[in-house]
Design a protein around this motif. Sequence first.
Motif, PDB file in Angstrom:
ATOM      1  N   ASN A 101       5.874  -1.862 -10.192  1.00  0.00           N
ATOM      2  CA  ASN A 101       6.461  -0.554  -9.875  1.00  0.00           C
ATOM      3  C   ASN A 101       7.807  -0.365 -10.566  1.00  0.00           C
ATOM      4  OD1 ASN A 101       4.874   1.185  -8.132  1.00  0.00           O
ATOM      5  ND2 ASN A 101       4.984  -0.427  -6.591  1.00  0.00           N
ATOM      6  N   ILE A 102       8.634  -1.408 -10.543  1.00  0.00           N
ATOM      7  CA  ILE A 102       9.939  -1.348 -11.203  1.00  0.00           C
ATOM      8  C   ILE A 102       9.777  -1.093 -12.706  1.00  0.00           C
ATOM      9  CG2 ILE A 102      11.956  -2.734 -11.893  1.00  0.00           C
ATOM     10  CD1 ILE A 102      12.184  -1.806  -9.056  1.00  0.00           C
ATOM     11  N   VAL A 146       6.352  12.045  -4.942  1.00  0.00           N
ATOM     12  CA  VAL A 146       5.627  11.536  -3.777  1.00  0.00           C
ATOM     13  C   VAL A 146       4.537  12.528  -3.372  1.00  0.00           C
ATOM     14  CG1 VAL A 146       5.804  10.715  -1.401  1.00  0.00           C
ATOM     15  CG2 VAL A 146       7.683  10.311  -2.996  1.00  0.00           C
ATOM     16  N   GLY A 147       4.855  13.818  -3.440  1.00  0.00           N
ATOM     17  CA  GLY A 147       3.867  14.849  -3.115  1.00  0.00           C
ATOM     18  C   GLY A 147       2.679  14.808  -4.055  1.00  0.00           C
ATOM     19  N   LEU A 206       8.588   5.657  -5.535  1.00  0.00           N
ATOM     20  CA  LEU A 206       8.564   6.937  -6.236  1.00  0.00           C
ATOM     21  C   LEU A 206       9.648   7.862  -5.710  1.00  0.00           C
ATOM     22  CD1 LEU A 206       4.738   7.707  -6.604  1.00  0.00           C
ATOM     23  CD2 LEU A 206       6.389   7.601  -8.481  1.00  0.00           C
ATOM     24  N   GLN A 207       9.808   7.865  -4.371  1.00  0.00           N
ATOM     25  CA  GLN A 207      10.819   8.737  -3.778  1.00  0.00           C
ATOM     26  C   GLN A 207      12.224   8.320  -4.232  1.00  0.00           C
ATOM     27  OE1 GLN A 207      13.337   8.444  -1.307  1.00  0.00           O
ATOM     28  NE2 GLN A 207      13.595  10.662  -1.010  1.00  0.00           N
ATOM     29  N   LYS A 208      12.455   7.022  -4.289  1.00  0.00           N
ATOM     30  CA  LYS A 208      13.773   6.530  -4.673  1.00  0.00           C
ATOM     31  C   LYS A 208      14.028   6.695  -6.176  1.00  0.00           C
ATOM     32  CE  LYS A 208      14.777   5.242  -0.516  1.00  0.00           C
ATOM     33  NZ  LYS A 208      15.741   6.064   0.275  1.00  0.00           N
ATOM     34  N   MET A 265       0.825  -1.202   0.000  1.00  0.00           N
ATOM     35  CA  MET A 265       0.000   0.000   0.000  1.00  0.00           C
ATOM     36  C   MET A 265       0.864   1.259   0.000  1.00  0.00           C
ATOM     37  SD  MET A 265      -3.281  -0.614  -0.103  1.00  0.00           S
ATOM     38  CE  MET A 265      -4.017   0.864   0.569  1.00  0.00           C
ATOM     39  N   LYS A 266       2.061   1.155   0.609  1.00  0.00           N
ATOM     40  CA  LYS A 266       2.948   2.309   0.721  1.00  0.00           C
ATOM     41  C   LYS A 266       4.182   2.202  -0.182  1.00  0.00           C
ATOM     42  CE  LYS A 266       0.386   4.233   3.856  1.00  0.00           C
ATOM     43  NZ  LYS A 266      -0.392   5.460   3.537  1.00  0.00           N
ATOM     44  N   MET A 267       4.369   1.022  -0.795  1.00  0.00           N
ATOM     45  CA  MET A 267       5.537   0.821  -1.646  1.00  0.00           C
ATOM     46  C   MET A 267       5.606   1.847  -2.765  1.00  0.00           C
ATOM     47  SD  MET A 267       6.538  -2.443  -4.012  1.00  0.00           S
ATOM     48  CE  MET A 267       6.739  -3.579  -2.659  1.00  0.00           C
TER      49      MET A 267
END
Length: 432
Positions: free
Chosen positions: A371-372, A243-244, A234-236, A227-229
């Motif tokens: 995501n990757i 992220v914002g 995104l931040q990385k 849920m938070k990945m």
Amino acid sequence: MVIKNVLWQMSEKIIRLSVTVIVGALMARYLGPEGFGKYNYITAILAIMLVVTSLGFNRILVRESANCTSEIEHKEVVSTSLFLRLASSIFSIIVISLFLLYFGNDNNLFYLISLVSVVFVSFDVIDYHLQGQSIFKVATSCRVVGFIIASLLRVWFVYSEANLIYFYSTVLIEYLISGLLIFIVSQKKYKNITNISFRYFSYSKAKSLLKESWPEIIAGFGAIIFMKMDQIMLQKLQGDASVGIYSAATRISEAWYFIPAAIVAAVFPLFMKKYNEDKKEVMKQISCVMSLLVWMSIFAAIFVNIVGDYVIHLIYGVRYLESSIVLKLHIWAGIFLCMGITSGSWLVAEKKLRLNLYRNLSGLALNFVLNILLIPIYGTVGAAIATIFGLAMAFFIFDLFHKDLRAMFWIKLSAFSPLLFIRSIKYILKLK
């Protein structure tokens, strides 16, 4: 009774939603996508940490409380679970402190201020214990007080143009006030079932709870990770600003999740009390709850897709216009999340928490891979797509391929029936 309990829980969430929209908009406009992204990044880390330190007790405590037959049993359950959670929270704080000191960063001390919140969230065990007795108003009222005070501070910090570190401190203040109030009020009003003392700590109960909950810890960890990945990756991969943008959308798309959570929390103790007597009837009732939540998710998604652009522009302004696309996609994830919430309670009743672990890990794996693949190409939109497919895998598709969950798969599939949805409304209204 059920409707009353649902309304109690919803009252807190409605207040929280209303205030969050206003305060979140002020913070987002003041901090900008990058600063707002940093704030949401640390809250994502905190959410993951809270799942680990909860030890997977939450739904188990509701069931245990509902099955208690004497005051001493109540006191043993709540005291044992609280001391275990406090120990896990303190241990986690020590480990993270050493980690932050080793890697040395200017923001690490301020991150730690927020993460200390987990100690005070430990008092949530009292809330779950009271839920097993269909008592909801204590924790609801205490959390509202803590949230309102923290929100007023956030508004003050916006208008005084405070540094980002002050916003981090409000996270700790909110959980500190809420946790201490839950403890104080419960000891005064419901001391007969929430009297906490180390003399009530039971090593056999601790062993029993931990033996059953370890799959739930890993499953919960997997669930909150995927849920938070999206925010963490995104931040990385793309930085704080992404992220914002993403968090602005998910704050709205996830805002209504309190409704299904409140409904399941209200009916779950009732199911537990008659589950062993008439399992077939309870399964019909679970089917009704599932259909109600699925159709609520569909209606919410359609509504948001109609008004999404206007809402994002109104709340966050032109710097967050990209958030509207994310919002219109991410809102559909609610369908599968509702399936997970309902079927998760059934797995607790069946004492098959390992299956919850397996399905969460399947969703986590798919979400990570997507995501990757998608974030470098589509950015925040790719993260939203990955979340939808990850939740669909964990809470819907996985059931089809496991023999012990296949019956639940057909219940989930039948939940899309409009006729069952109509019957579900009548059923919920009749519950007492």
